[in-house]
Design an enzyme around this catalytic site. Structure first.
Site, PDB file in Angstrom:
ATOM      1  N   LYS A 186       0.860  -1.193   0.000  1.00 15.99           N
ATOM      2  CA  LYS A 186       0.000   0.000   0.000  1.00 15.99           C
ATOM      3  C   LYS A 186       0.888   1.232   0.000  1.00 15.99           C
ATOM      4  O   LYS A 186       1.749   1.360   0.860  1.00 15.99           O
ATOM      5  CB  LYS A 186      -0.788  -0.013   1.319  1.00 15.99           C
ATOM      6  N   ARG A 237       1.094   5.638  -0.540  1.00 18.21           N
ATOM      7  CA  ARG A 237       0.543   6.954  -0.856  1.00 18.21           C
ATOM      8  C   ARG A 237       1.713   7.737  -1.435  1.00 18.21           C
ATOM      9  O   ARG A 237       2.645   8.099  -0.708  1.00 18.21           O
ATOM     10  CB  ARG A 237       0.026   7.607   0.433  1.00 18.21           C
TER      11      ARG A 237
END
Ligand code: R5P
Length: 311
Positions: A191, A193
């Site tokens: 994951k 960002r």
């Protein structure tokens, strides 16, 4: 002699452990005064006994933690020879480091409380991070639900076309261990960002195309990690996604989030007592861990090896 006392967090599990060990549950009152203070009375002699308290510090976490501490105190003052806190689900474990300045390390505080209340040993399953054992200066056994999961997976899935998946980078060691036991490949959901304010991107490391995925994790709480990982795997061509997760915390709207997701199945253990909503959920199945705990308790009492359960 070994004796088992239960708090109120998961009495059915304590009863199942007692039936595995062929022991009666120790008579005790664990109740509340009107102002919700906890009151404990052990109603049989425990002088010189090897005592095991079964209590998950699950919702309501603080009440169940206080019950555990007060039962420990009662046993210590009643001259028990040795007290083992059996904490199948160890709440507060996720607060195991300072995420920012002026924040606590609550897992360490809780470990101190349990030790100072008088526990001589701790027995738990799939601690959020193995290093939390070091927060206790008393012997701590951390069991693994891996063998229980492997047995269930072999009964319910065709492992020839499966891949074990870690839903995040933090869970890779756990996933690798399961993949090794099943002799399957491994994939990882990464994951990221990329920039502040942008939404997270889920990269899949490893091949999942056309495969049945087995997601493995220690905790499912809101279900966010799990459902997002399942979406990302299906988007990469996975055939279906099943999850094996030890502790079903399942707070807030987690159960409806999971039943409304594309997850084929979520399999959890009964380390936390399942709610009615969990029991009737179309894609959640609960498997028992009383025999694993019962065996570890019996071995602890007989001073036999516990680690050999996992060889
Ligand atoms: C995180 O490091 C844990 O291993 C679990 O992935 C996490 O606690 C699950 O939480 P949630 O279900 O709220 O995403």
């Amino acid at each position: 002699m070994m004796k088992i006392v239960s708090g109120n967090s998961n009495r059915p599990l304590a009863e199942a452990i007692c039936s595995y060990l062929n022991l009666p549950i120790t008579k005790a009152v664990v109740k509340r005064f009107n102002d919700m203070e906890v009151f404990v009375e052990i109603q049989e002699n425990v002088r010189g006994q090897d005592m095991f308290i079964i209590q998950s510090t699950s919702f309501p976490t603080n009440d169940h933690l206080m019950e555990l501490l007060i039962i420990t105190d009662a046993l210590r003052r009643a001259s028990a020879k040795r007290i083992t806190a059996v904490i199948p689900y160890f709440g507060y474990a996720r607060q195991d480091r300072k995420p920012g300045p002026r924040t606590p390390i609550s897992a360490k505080l809780v470990s101190n409380l349990i030790t100072h209340a008088g526990a001589d040993r701790v027995l738990t399953i799939d601690l959020h991070a193995g290093q939390i054992q070091g927060f206790f200066d008393i012997p701590t056994d951390n069991l693994f639900s891996g063998p229980v999961f492997v047995r269930d997976i072999k009964q319910h899935m065709d492992i020839a076309n499966t891949v074990v998946v870690s839903p995040d980078i933090g869970g890779v060691v756990r996933a690798r261990a399961l993949a090794k036991r099943l002799d399957t490949p491994l994939a990882i959901v990464d994951k990221r960002r990329e920039r502040a304010g942008e939404s997270e991107v889920m990269n899949i490391i490893g091949s999942v195309d056309g495969k049945s995925c087995i997601l493995i994790d220690d905790i499912v709480d809101s279900g966010g990690t799990l459902c997002n990982a399942a979406e990302a795997l299906l988007a990469q061509g996975a055939k279906d996604v099943t999850a094996y997760i030890t502790h079903g915390v399942l707070s807030g709207g987690a159960v409806s989030r999971i039943t409304n997701s594309k997850l084929k199945n979520l399999v959890i253990t009964d380390s936390i007592q399942p709610t009615e909503a969990v029991k009737v959920a179309r894609n959640i199945r609960v498997i028992p861990i009383a025999s694993l705990l019962g065996e570890a308790i019996g071995r602890t009492s007989r001073e036999e090896s516990v680690s050999s359960l996992f060889e």
